[in-house]
Design an enzyme around this catalytic site. Sequence first.
Site, PDB file in Angstrom:
ATOM      1  N   GLY A 184       0.810  -1.210   0.000  1.00 20.66           N
ATOM      2  CA  GLY A 184       0.000   0.000   0.000  1.00 20.66           C
ATOM      3  C   GLY A 184       0.846   1.264   0.000  1.00 20.66           C
ATOM      4  O   GLY A 184       1.740   1.406   0.824  1.00 20.66           O
ATOM      5  N   GLY A 239      -0.231   4.508   0.393  1.00 16.95           N
ATOM      6  CA  GLY A 239      -0.954   5.660   0.926  1.00 16.95           C
ATOM      7  C   GLY A 239      -0.096   6.411   1.938  1.00 16.95           C
ATOM      8  O   GLY A 239       1.117   6.238   1.997  1.00 16.95           O
ATOM      9  N   PHE A 240      -0.752   7.219   2.769  1.00 14.46           N
ATOM     10  CA  PHE A 240      -0.014   7.993   3.768  1.00 14.46           C
ATOM     11  C   PHE A 240       0.858   7.100   4.639  1.00 14.46           C
ATOM     12  O   PHE A 240       2.044   7.349   4.838  1.00 14.46           O
ATOM     13  CB  PHE A 240      -0.996   8.768   4.666  1.00 14.46           C
ATOM     14  N   GLY A 241       0.264   6.006   5.154  1.00 13.65           N
ATOM     15  CA  GLY A 241       0.997   5.133   6.060  1.00 13.65           C
ATOM     16  C   GLY A 241       2.177   4.464   5.390  1.00 13.65           C
ATOM     17  O   GLY A 241       3.310   4.543   5.860  1.00 13.65           O
ATOM     18  N   VAL A 244      -2.034  -7.414  -4.433  1.00  8.97           N
ATOM     19  CA  VAL A 244      -1.695  -8.515  -3.535  1.00  8.97           C
ATOM     20  C   VAL A 244      -2.922  -9.389  -3.327  1.00  8.97           C
ATOM     21  O   VAL A 244      -3.999  -8.884  -2.998  1.00  8.97           O
ATOM     22  CB  VAL A 244      -1.192  -7.977  -2.177  1.00  8.97           C
ATOM     23  N   GLU A 280     -17.367  18.797   3.478  1.00  3.99           N
ATOM     24  CA  GLU A 280     -16.550  19.411   2.433  1.00  3.99           C
ATOM     25  C   GLU A 280     -17.173  19.187   1.054  1.00  3.99           C
ATOM     26  O   GLU A 280     -17.255  20.097   0.230  1.00  3.99           O
ATOM     27  CB  GLU A 280     -15.132  18.825   2.478  1.00  3.99           C
ATOM     28  N   ASP A 300      -5.181   3.285   8.306  1.00  2.00           N
ATOM     29  CA  ASP A 300      -6.598   2.923   8.346  1.00  2.00           C
ATOM     30  C   ASP A 300      -6.833   1.425   8.359  1.00  2.00           C
ATOM     31  O   ASP A 300      -7.906   0.960   8.749  1.00  2.00           O
ATOM     32  CB  ASP A 300      -7.325   3.521   7.133  1.00  2.00           C
ATOM     33  N   ALA A 353      -5.711  10.655   8.569  1.00  2.00           N
ATOM     34  CA  ALA A 353      -4.396  10.774   7.938  1.00  2.00           C
ATOM     35  C   ALA A 353      -3.256  10.935   8.963  1.00  2.00           C
ATOM     36  O   ALA A 353      -2.226  10.279   8.851  1.00  2.00           O
ATOM     37  CB  ALA A 353      -4.396  11.923   6.942  1.00  2.00           C
TER      38      ALA A 353
END
Lengths: 438, 438
Positions: B29, B31-33, B97, B187, B318, B334
Amino acid sequence: MINLDMALSTKPAPVQPDLSHWPHVVIVGGGFGGLEVARGLVDKNVRVTIIDRHNFHTFLPLLYQVATAMLEPAEVAYPIRTVFGKAPNVRFRHGQVSHVDHERQVVVLSDDAELAYDHLVIATGATAAFFGIPGASQHAIPLYSLADARRLRNRLLSALEHADAVADTAPIGLNFVIVGGGPTGVETSGALSELIKTVIKRDGLKLDPTRVRVILVDMAPRLLTPFPEKASAYALKELERMGVEVEFGRSVVEVEEHAIRFADGERLRVAAVIWAAGVTANGTLASDVQDKTGPGGRVRVNEFLQIADRTNAWAVGDSAAIPSGDNTFYPQLAPVAMQSGRHVAAQIARQLDGKAVVPFKFRDKGIMATIGRHAAVATLPKGPTVKGTLGWLAWLGLHLWYLVGFRNKLRVMINWTWRYFDWPSGPRLIVADAETAD
Amino acid sequence: MINLDMALSTKPAPVQPDLSHWPHVVIVGGGFGGLEVARGLVDKNVRVTIIDRHNFHTFLPLLYQVATAMLEPAEVAYPIRTVFGKAPNVRFRHGQVSHVDHERQVVVLSDDAELAYDHLVIATGATAAFFGIPGASQHAIPLYSLADARRLRNRLLSALEHADAVADTAPIGLNFVIVGGGPTGVETSGALSELIKTVIKRDGLKLDPTRVRVILVDMAPRLLTPFPEKASAYALKELERMGVEVEFGRSVVEVEEHAIRFADGERLRVAAVIWAAGVTANGTLASDVQDKTGPGGRVRVNEFLQIADRTNAWAVGDSAAIPSGDNTFYPQLAPVAMQSGRHVAAQIARQLDGKAVVPFKFRDKGIMATIGRHAAVATLPKGPTVKGTLGWLAWLGLHLWYLVGFRNKLRVMINWTWRYFDWPSGPRLIVADAETAD
């Protein structure tokens, strides 16, 4: 087209007055030709409706840069509504035209809606011609829409990713074949070889550059046949310097999912086949005036650009077979499209003023093609051929000038400048089909 | 994350030394992590492989602006290879995966390729939770990928085009329903009502603004539940000022193709349902450690962020159920993802140095949400709540700061500035499904 930037004023569109008594001009297609017709009628006492299946105008000359991840789709596309935002007599209709009823003078859309017209302008443009070569339309990728460009970009980048992924276990080579040595083929193959070099170097892909081939094939004996010999020679030299393999006198007999077959019997495994071999009129509207269908499926028009000698049905640009002499026709090029569009707008205006229509004359302002980041050729009519960086700068300037919308000009200029000095992070995103599917 | 701009250096990546003897950290992954884990290991003696089914990192906090035609996909996405262009020990593997074999310590991809790891980090993130509500997953549109954003944009713009097209013959109203009053819902509904006002005004769409409704529904009695009361009240006031109808205490029982049904029996015809109701862990990897699956399908980890108390299997962001106390877990935000990613990188490094791992502690730096063009709320932990333009500017700055890639920061800043002063021509292109199909 630059004046269309009036659309970028900060003022909202004024409340629309009732124009219902004004004659209705229906333009089918929002390309170069269609936009010029509408633009020429903005200040005339007519209602104009532009119909297009996309809600945006596509700047076709730069599609190959979207395909090679140099520009983003939004940078070569511009909302048609925005173009005419301030013009109260121009409307946009998002839809697909199924056919035209010339007797009842209505345009019928695929949702069965009907638009009655006083003047009809067919400006549906051109699309790729596959000449009935087996597999070509299914497996080769042309460059006539944003969808084409994005499909091609995904194919190219996915092929490189795949080759990298299997590099440790079962390394593979990649062949990219461009069919057609005209401006599109030359520009695309040059940009593609630059993309590949960049991606391999910057992204550290585990690929043997010598096993990634970009092959440009053409039946003709030289590139850029509309250009003078020396321009062709220059283009060839530049492409080869960039590592593109150029093969003349080769014709394609079949395109398979992962291979291409040539008349000489060779069968080459390919990662992608890019189709830049020729164009044919887009859509089926020409068949509504069957007897008037000309070469390449184009609508035959008279010297005034009228269809079937009707005084209120016109065709412009790539979808029209515009006579340049006895049984000779003007080429399907952007300048012809724009000039013919302006001409039709002027003729409709003349008719409204009770004036006689005048014949269309194309003013050749020369042709140009870019090969790489620093190389282009520009040929002026009966004039010199500009080569190299000067030609490239001329190419840059002209394309920026004609790009619709100041904001798009700005963004493209930023991207080009960026790329000229450094090129780390073009928008190399694999986003289309796969993504919209997931 | 700003340091990742090292990727924008003009120098090519150095020739890769042989690192095969270094331990292999496989991160699932980008993403942010996942990016934070890799970034924390750039200068360590490990080989890092990031696996993602997209070749780009998606900046999720701004997806709603892509959906509302304020930003382009490329402006919130960044090629993962480019992020680590200069780091010789970080590689990217484009792929999906299928599962993890914890016993053999291999990650198995959907193409059956296997990657052996010494350390595994699951960073697969979250996706929309539909809570088994009939029709929701088929007909409601979430906002967790570029594909979602583009699908939603096309739905919104196409609905407006259709309403305009039939305005003369059979005028219709349009209802857009946003389910969920958290930051995403707030938003999105704010941005959507701005988009609609703009499009109707600037593009002169024949729509009755009073018949185009943006409705935000939530089961809770207030918006932005993680925020203090006064922030919720402010958000409500702002949304209503912008014409958004906010309805509390309403739960959805079914979503149909063109309608939504509520628990109170009302059935409302809709042009689109936007799903911002909740998240669940993404993908099925958690099930590979079935006994350790926690709330929301997340992988249960110990206080060190290790899975099933293995010393070399980790989960972040997440996709991880990170304990914040006895049976309480950190929210899927995040900041938690980034901090947990950095923590895991540090722990792997500590292990390599023979040091003991330390527990994860989340440092709350506050939360913020933007409502419209000039309004946002930012709440600092145990601190004041910033509102209005000041909050909005803070929101702008923070998001620009975290946006990966200087070039993307630049482009987004240009777009935002442009929009702040004038907003004629956002990239309102209808391009996804339809286009990739044609």
